[in-house]
Design an enzyme around this catalytic site. Structure first.
Site, PDB file in Angstrom:
ATOM      1  N   ASP A 133     -23.436  17.292 -67.368  1.00 44.14           N
ATOM      2  CA  ASP A 133     -24.315  16.462 -66.557  1.00 44.14           C
ATOM      3  C   ASP A 133     -25.868  17.086 -66.111  1.00 44.14           C
ATOM      4  O   ASP A 133     -26.354  16.813 -65.495  1.00 44.14           O
ATOM      5  CB  ASP A 133     -23.584  16.472 -65.136  1.00 44.14           C
ATOM      6  CG  ASP A 133     -23.163  17.734 -64.578  1.00 44.14           C
ATOM      7  OD1 ASP A 133     -23.718  18.752 -64.763  1.00 44.14           O
ATOM      8  OD2 ASP A 133     -22.419  17.469 -63.763  1.00 44.14           O
ATOM      9  N   ASP A 147     -19.854  22.753 -66.928  1.00 45.81           N
ATOM     10  CA  ASP A 147     -20.625  22.414 -65.836  1.00 45.81           C
ATOM     11  C   ASP A 147     -20.716  23.751 -64.901  1.00 45.81           C
ATOM     12  O   ASP A 147     -20.174  24.741 -65.489  1.00 45.81           O
ATOM     13  CB  ASP A 147     -19.532  21.529 -64.948  1.00 45.81           C
ATOM     14  CG  ASP A 147     -20.158  20.984 -63.651  1.00 45.81           C
ATOM     15  OD1 ASP A 147     -21.724  20.735 -63.817  1.00 45.81           O
ATOM     16  OD2 ASP A 147     -19.503  20.208 -62.796  1.00 45.81           O
ATOM     17  N   GLY A 148     -21.795  23.829 -64.017  1.00 47.23           N
ATOM     18  CA  GLY A 148     -21.984  24.998 -63.191  1.00 47.23           C
ATOM     19  C   GLY A 148     -22.226  24.640 -61.937  1.00 47.23           C
ATOM     20  O   GLY A 148     -22.161  23.292 -61.474  1.00 47.23           O
ATOM     21  N   HIS A 191     -19.382  13.915 -61.097  1.00 51.91           N
ATOM     22  CA  HIS A 191     -18.577  13.039 -60.362  1.00 51.91           C
ATOM     23  C   HIS A 191     -18.260  11.648 -60.326  1.00 51.91           C
ATOM     24  O   HIS A 191     -18.207  10.856 -59.634  1.00 51.91           O
ATOM     25  CB  HIS A 191     -19.201  13.407 -58.778  1.00 51.91           C
ATOM     26  CG  HIS A 191     -19.129  14.941 -58.488  1.00 51.91           C
ATOM     27  ND1 HIS A 191     -18.245  15.744 -58.390  1.00 51.91           N
ATOM     28  CD2 HIS A 191     -20.233  15.860 -58.498  1.00 51.91           C
ATOM     29  CE1 HIS A 191     -18.691  16.863 -58.046  1.00 51.91           C
ATOM     30  NE2 HIS A 191     -19.930  17.056 -58.072  1.00 51.91           N
ATOM     31  N   GLU A 219     -25.105  26.271 -65.457  1.00 49.31           N
ATOM     32  CA  GLU A 219     -25.109  25.285 -66.610  1.00 49.31           C
ATOM     33  C   GLU A 219     -25.376  25.468 -67.850  1.00 49.31           C
ATOM     34  O   GLU A 219     -24.630  25.317 -68.914  1.00 49.31           O
ATOM     35  CB  GLU A 219     -25.994  24.143 -66.112  1.00 49.31           C
ATOM     36  CG  GLU A 219     -25.884  23.423 -64.577  1.00 49.31           C
ATOM     37  CD  GLU A 219     -24.887  22.028 -64.712  1.00 49.31           C
ATOM     38  OE1 GLU A 219     -24.202  22.028 -65.822  1.00 49.31           O
ATOM     39  OE2 GLU A 219     -24.665  21.742 -63.530  1.00 49.31           O
ATOM     40  N   ASP A 250     -16.107  21.146 -63.282  1.00 53.20           N
ATOM     41  CA  ASP A 250     -16.484  21.448 -61.732  1.00 53.20           C
ATOM     42  C   ASP A 250     -15.571  21.979 -60.983  1.00 53.20           C
ATOM     43  O   ASP A 250     -16.026  23.009 -60.270  1.00 53.20           O
ATOM     44  CB  ASP A 250     -16.778  19.966 -61.134  1.00 53.20           C
ATOM     45  CG  ASP A 250     -17.348  19.966 -59.937  1.00 53.20           C
ATOM     46  OD1 ASP A 250     -18.556  20.588 -59.712  1.00 53.20           O
ATOM     47  OD2 ASP A 250     -16.542  19.865 -58.868  1.00 53.20           O
TER      48      ASP A 250
END
Length: 248
Positions: A78, A11-12, A139, A50, A149
């Site tokens: 995501d 994740d970024g 999320h 990301e 995250d």
């Protein structure tokens, strides 16, 4: 999950886009060892972070002694941008000299070139290895995504945390709890994000989120109001990233 799989979560995060950002990644090796990866940058974009999460995970796996015996790398992200870029757009961009269908320079050509090289190394070192790309809704309570995250946000704020390395049995997150498979969201661009995009605008005023077709519509809502947020976007994926940054 089989004992011959690698697992990647990535994740970024970025504040300002461009602005200070960070990435977080988790790699689980076939022997059940977990390695967290993370880093930050003072000026970057969410898409760069990301991409960096997956790139650094690939580098880690390519140096693993289990590479040649693993049957699959399960990748969970995501980012529609990363998945579509790696599986659909990359080779067309490369043929065109890292330009899109409109003849414009693509964003992040350095990272996409690095991604291309890493994918080639996988084919060379482990030709039977399968790369399985999985979209995760951000999320949504998936432990691996939530932890990445946390790492990305912490490093974006220059607040490094201890990165876990050890047995999966002692890891504080249920990394084997994967989300249900879901289709990859469509992009607003009709040519898979590789053509010139139409822009629209987002606003957040007193907790109310709205989309606007034109800047004049957006300006009428946000002008003169303190504490509002607004942003121009060019894809569903970019809109999702902005909403994520705004806590929506």
């Amino acid at each position: 999950m089989t004992e011959k799989n690698f697992i990647i979560y990535g994740d970024g995060a970025c504040s300002g886009n461009p602005g200070p950002g960070g990435f977080g990644a988790i790699v689980v090796s076939p022997d059940g060892i977990v390695q967290e990866l993370a880093d930050g940058s003072p000026k970057t974009t969410n898409n760069r972070m990301e991409l960096s999460a997956i790139i650094e995970s690939f580098k880690y796996i390519l140096n693993s002694k289990f590479l040649t015996v693993a049957s699959c790398v399960q990748i969970f992200t995501d980012s529609v941008y990363v998945i579509r870029g790696a599986t659909q757009w990359l080779y067309g961009w490369k043929r065109k000299g890292w330009k899109n269908a409109a003849g414009e320079d693509i964003a992040n050509p350095d990272l996409w070139n690095e991604m291309d090289n890493l994918l080639f190394q996988f084919k060379t070192k482990a030709p039977q290895l399968k790369l399985e790309w999985n979209f995760v809704k951000g999320h949504s309570g998936t432990p691996g995504n939530e932890r990445c995250d946390e790492l990305a946000v912490a490093f974006s704020k220059n607040q490094p945390v201890d990165l876990y390395h050890g047995r999966v049995a002692h890891y504080h997150f249920d990394i084997y709890k994967h989300p249900e498979k879901r289709p990859l969201p469509e992009m607003k661009s009709s040519s898979g994000g590789d053509a010139k995009k139409t822009a629209w605008y987002l606003s957040l005023v007193n907790g109310v989120f709205k989309t606007h077709k034109t800047w004049s519509e957006c300006e009428a809502v946000v002008k003169g109001r303190p504490g509002v947020k607004f942003k121009k976007v060019t894809s569903d994926e970019e809109e999702a990233e902005v909403k994520k940054q705004w806590g929506l």
